[in-house]
Design a protein around this motif. Structure first.
Motif, PDB file in Angstrom:
ATOM      1  N   CYS A  62      44.359  37.296  51.196  1.00  0.00           N
ATOM      2  CA  CYS A  62      43.406  38.611  49.959  1.00  0.00           C
ATOM      3  C   CYS A  62      42.374  38.981  50.745  1.00  0.00           C
ATOM      4  CB  CYS A  62      43.534  37.826  49.245  1.00  0.00           C
ATOM      5  SG  CYS A  62      43.067  38.112  47.627  1.00  0.00           S
ATOM      6  N   TRP A  63      42.299  40.141  50.395  1.00  0.00           N
ATOM      7  CA  TRP A  63      41.157  41.067  50.932  1.00  0.00           C
ATOM      8  C   TRP A  63      40.343  41.216  49.805  1.00  0.00           C
ATOM      9  CZ3 TRP A  63      38.156  45.318  49.759  1.00  0.00           C
ATOM     10  CH2 TRP A  63      37.212  45.983  50.559  1.00  0.00           C
ATOM     11  N   ASP A  64      39.122  41.031  50.132  1.00  0.00           N
ATOM     12  CA  ASP A  64      37.779  40.513  48.646  1.00  0.00           C
ATOM     13  C   ASP A  64      36.860  41.317  49.344  1.00  0.00           C
ATOM     14  OD1 ASP A  64      35.673  39.188  48.023  1.00  0.00           O
ATOM     15  OD2 ASP A  64      37.564  38.156  46.827  1.00  0.00           O
ATOM     16  N   SER A  65      36.454  42.616  48.371  1.00  0.00           N
ATOM     17  CA  SER A  65      34.986  43.243  48.559  1.00  0.00           C
ATOM     18  C   SER A  65      33.667  42.589  48.770  1.00  0.00           C
ATOM     19  CB  SER A  65      35.011  44.241  47.161  1.00  0.00           C
ATOM     20  OG  SER A  65      35.094  44.130  46.087  1.00  0.00           O
ATOM     21  N   ALA A  66      33.878  41.364  47.466  1.00  0.00           N
ATOM     22  CA  ALA A  66      32.006  40.488  47.842  1.00  0.00           C
ATOM     23  C   ALA A  66      32.256  39.742  49.244  1.00  0.00           C
ATOM     24  CB  ALA A  66      32.341  39.787  46.715  1.00  0.00           C
ATOM     25  N   HIS A  67      33.249  39.054  49.066  1.00  0.00           N
ATOM     26  CA  HIS A  67      33.453  38.426  51.074  1.00  0.00           C
ATOM     27  C   HIS A  67      32.864  39.055  51.612  1.00  0.00           C
ATOM     28  CE1 HIS A  67      35.907  35.312  48.504  1.00  0.00           C
ATOM     29  NE2 HIS A  67      35.069  35.470  47.842  1.00  0.00           N
ATOM     30  N   ARG A  83      44.389  46.256  57.489  1.00  0.00           N
ATOM     31  CA  ARG A  83      45.360  47.002  56.657  1.00  0.00           C
ATOM     32  C   ARG A  83      46.953  46.270  56.876  1.00  0.00           C
ATOM     33  NH1 ARG A  83      43.797  50.462  60.788  1.00  0.00           N
ATOM     34  NH2 ARG A  83      45.533  51.068  61.946  1.00  0.00           N
ATOM     35  N   GLU A  84      46.860  45.910  58.361  1.00  0.00           N
ATOM     36  CA  GLU A  84      48.209  45.248  58.501  1.00  0.00           C
ATOM     37  C   GLU A  84      48.642  44.117  58.046  1.00  0.00           C
ATOM     38  OE1 GLU A  84      50.842  47.374  58.872  1.00  0.00           O
ATOM     39  OE2 GLU A  84      49.727  49.160  59.995  1.00  0.00           O
ATOM     40  N   LEU A  85      47.361  43.377  57.521  1.00  0.00           N
ATOM     41  CA  LEU A  85      47.454  41.605  56.815  1.00  0.00           C
ATOM     42  C   LEU A  85      47.609  42.075  55.083  1.00  0.00           C
ATOM     43  CD1 LEU A  85      44.640  41.030  59.360  1.00  0.00           C
ATOM     44  CD2 LEU A  85      47.735  40.311  59.225  1.00  0.00           C
ATOM     45  N   ILE A  86      46.685  42.909  54.129  1.00  0.00           N
ATOM     46  CA  ILE A  86      46.763  42.549  53.464  1.00  0.00           C
ATOM     47  C   ILE A  86      47.750  42.668  52.620  1.00  0.00           C
ATOM     48  CG2 ILE A  86      45.718  43.870  51.295  1.00  0.00           C
ATOM     49  CD1 ILE A  86      43.680  44.862  53.414  1.00  0.00           C
ATOM     50  N   PHE A  87      47.799  41.642  51.377  1.00  0.00           N
ATOM     51  CA  PHE A  87      48.617  41.571  50.728  1.00  0.00           C
ATOM     52  C   PHE A  87      48.574  41.347  49.119  1.00  0.00           C
ATOM     53  CE2 PHE A  87      52.390  37.209  54.037  1.00  0.00           C
ATOM     54  CZ  PHE A  87      51.971  38.398  54.013  1.00  0.00           C
ATOM     55  N   GLN A  88      47.170  40.889  49.317  1.00  0.00           N
ATOM     56  CA  GLN A  88      46.149  40.943  48.000  1.00  0.00           C
ATOM     57  C   GLN A  88      44.550  42.075  48.117  1.00  0.00           C
ATOM     58  OE1 GLN A  88      45.977  37.410  45.911  1.00  0.00           O
ATOM     59  NE2 GLN A  88      47.948  36.970  45.306  1.00  0.00           N
ATOM     60  N   ILE A  89      44.394  42.415  47.030  1.00  0.00           N
ATOM     61  CA  ILE A  89      42.916  42.966  46.951  1.00  0.00           C
ATOM     62  C   ILE A  89      42.508  41.893  45.766  1.00  0.00           C
ATOM     63  CG2 ILE A  89      41.927  44.896  46.930  1.00  0.00           C
ATOM     64  CD1 ILE A  89      43.851  46.553  48.174  1.00  0.00           C
ATOM     65  N   PRO A 139      49.982  46.494  47.781  1.00  0.00           N
ATOM     66  CA  PRO A 139      49.615  44.543  47.366  1.00  0.00           C
ATOM     67  C   PRO A 139      48.988  44.769  45.543  1.00  0.00           C
ATOM     68  CG  PRO A 139      47.489  46.061  47.983  1.00  0.00           C
ATOM     69  CD  PRO A 139      49.116  46.805  48.471  1.00  0.00           C
ATOM     70  N   ASN A 140      49.141  43.642  45.044  1.00  0.00           N
ATOM     71  CA  ASN A 140      48.284  42.801  43.852  1.00  0.00           C
ATOM     72  C   ASN A 140      47.181  43.640  44.116  1.00  0.00           C
ATOM     73  OD1 ASN A 140      50.697  42.479  42.976  1.00  0.00           O
ATOM     74  ND2 ASN A 140      50.748  39.601  43.999  1.00  0.00           N
ATOM     75  N   ILE A 141      46.523  44.252  43.180  1.00  0.00           N
ATOM     76  CA  ILE A 141      45.268  43.991  43.076  1.00  0.00           C
ATOM     77  C   ILE A 141      44.611  43.415  41.828  1.00  0.00           C
ATOM     78  CG2 ILE A 141      43.660  45.491  42.612  1.00  0.00           C
ATOM     79  CD1 ILE A 141      45.270  48.504  44.439  1.00  0.00           C
ATOM     80  N   GLY A 142      43.301  42.998  41.852  1.00  0.00           N
ATOM     81  CA  GLY A 142      42.466  41.902  40.739  1.00  0.00           C
ATOM     82  C   GLY A 142      41.288  42.627  40.858  1.00  0.00           C
ATOM     83  N   ILE A 143      40.984  42.392  40.024  1.00  0.00           N
ATOM     84  CA  ILE A 143      39.334  42.535  39.526  1.00  0.00           C
ATOM     85  C   ILE A 143      38.826  41.220  39.109  1.00  0.00           C
ATOM     86  CG2 ILE A 143      39.202  43.944  37.604  1.00  0.00           C
ATOM     87  CD1 ILE A 143      37.029  45.831  38.318  1.00  0.00           C
ATOM     88  N   GLU A 144      37.387  40.901  39.462  1.00  0.00           N
ATOM     89  CA  GLU A 144      37.375  39.232  39.456  1.00  0.00           C
ATOM     90  C   GLU A 144      36.025  39.726  38.281  1.00  0.00           C
ATOM     91  OE1 GLU A 144      38.731  36.354  42.649  1.00  0.00           O
ATOM     92  OE2 GLU A 144      37.311  37.852  43.304  1.00  0.00           O
ATOM     93  N   VAL A 145      36.209  39.069  37.351  1.00  0.00           N
ATOM     94  CA  VAL A 145      34.535  39.642  36.327  1.00  0.00           C
ATOM     95  C   VAL A 145      35.198  37.606  35.486  1.00  0.00           C
ATOM     96  CG1 VAL A 145      33.568  40.286  35.029  1.00  0.00           C
ATOM     97  CG2 VAL A 145      34.667  41.856  36.665  1.00  0.00           C
ATOM     98  N   ARG A 146      34.142  37.396  35.881  1.00  0.00           N
ATOM     99  CA  ARG A 146      33.586  36.360  34.568  1.00  0.00           C
ATOM    100  C   ARG A 146      33.705  36.710  33.455  1.00  0.00           C
ATOM    101  NH1 ARG A 146      31.335  32.888  38.495  1.00  0.00           N
ATOM    102  NH2 ARG A 146      33.575  31.026  39.438  1.00  0.00           N
ATOM    103  N   SER A 147      33.836  35.896  32.211  1.00  0.00           N
ATOM    104  CA  SER A 147      33.349  36.079  30.132  1.00  0.00           C
ATOM    105  C   SER A 147      32.056  34.998  31.050  1.00  0.00           C
ATOM    106  CB  SER A 147      34.507  35.692  29.849  1.00  0.00           C
ATOM    107  OG  SER A 147      35.992  36.691  29.809  1.00  0.00           O
ATOM    108  N   LYS A 148      30.902  35.523  30.423  1.00  0.00           N
ATOM    109  CA  LYS A 148      29.667  34.824  29.883  1.00  0.00           C
ATOM    110  C   LYS A 148      30.032  33.759  28.808  1.00  0.00           C
ATOM    111  CE  LYS A 148      26.723  37.774  32.157  1.00  0.00           C
ATOM    112  NZ  LYS A 148      25.967  38.541  31.463  1.00  0.00           N
ATOM    113  N   GLN A 149      29.549  32.807  28.715  1.00  0.00           N
ATOM    114  CA  GLN A 149      29.671  31.871  27.858  1.00  0.00           C
ATOM    115  C   GLN A 149      29.747  32.097  26.651  1.00  0.00           C
ATOM    116  OE1 GLN A 149      27.352  28.263  27.691  1.00  0.00           O
ATOM    117  NE2 GLN A 149      28.903  27.087  26.344  1.00  0.00           N
TER     118      GLN A 149
END
Length: 177
Positions: A62-67, A83-89, A139-149
């Motif tokens: 899972c390739w993660d831009s922040a990491h 690129r050949e290893l990516i299952f998720q982004i 691959p599956n692509i997700g954007i990771e953003v937490r909602s604030k309280q």
């Protein structure tokens, strides 16, 4: 440590082989930054996962831009090398300035004070298209953003969907040009 991790990954791949369509997905994290995990920089995780793949095709990343940025990796060099290893982004924003109280991968909204903008996401999509990663079997692509309280999580989801659509439209437009 890395050799034992390699052995464990091989054992895990064997354990899931009998499970229908199950795959092992490793998410390289950062090292010497925020999360401080063993598997981090592209130059280290790519050879490790390729080594496991010599005998087990059911492993990827899972390739993660922040990491990647927190490892001081160039996003485009990293995605090219893996690129050949990516299952998720995972598209995740991070503050890269170590002196900031917001330093690290805190799943903050896209934009300043982090590095991830709609333009950056569009460039990642454009690179993925050029490399054939975002083709028919993307691959599956997700954007990771937490909602604030106190925030409405549905509003957050809708904002993320708009950002992804805008970035995709930019990348598609550039592909045509």
């Amino acid at each position: 440590e890395t050799e034992q991790f390699y052995i464990s990954l091989c054992e895990l791949c064997v354990a899931v082989e009998s499970l229908d369509k199950m795959r092992v997905i490793i998410e390289p994290m950062d090292r010497e930054a925020h999360k401080n995990y063993l598997v981090g920089p592209t130059a280290e995780f790519v050879p490790l996962i390729e080594r496991v793949r010599k005998t087990h095709s059911n492993i990827g990343i899972c390739w993660d831009s922040a990491h990647m940025r927190l490892c001081n990796d160039d996003l485009f060099d990293s995605i090219t090398a893996s690129r050949e290893l990516i299952f998720q982004i995972h598209l995740s924003n991070a503050v890269l300035e170590r002196t900031s109280p917001d330093f690290g991968d805190r799943h903050m909204p896209v934009g300043v004070p982090g590095f991830l903008t709609i333009e950056t996401i569009a460039a990642i999509f454009q690179k993925g298209l050029a490399l054939g990663i975002l083709g028919e079997n993307r691959p599956n692509i997700g954007i990771e953003v937490r909602s604030k309280q106190g925030d409405d999580p549905w509003t957050n989801i809708n904002q993320c969907a708009v950002i992804l659509r805008q970035a995709w439209d930019i990348a598609e437009l550039r592909k045509v040009m």
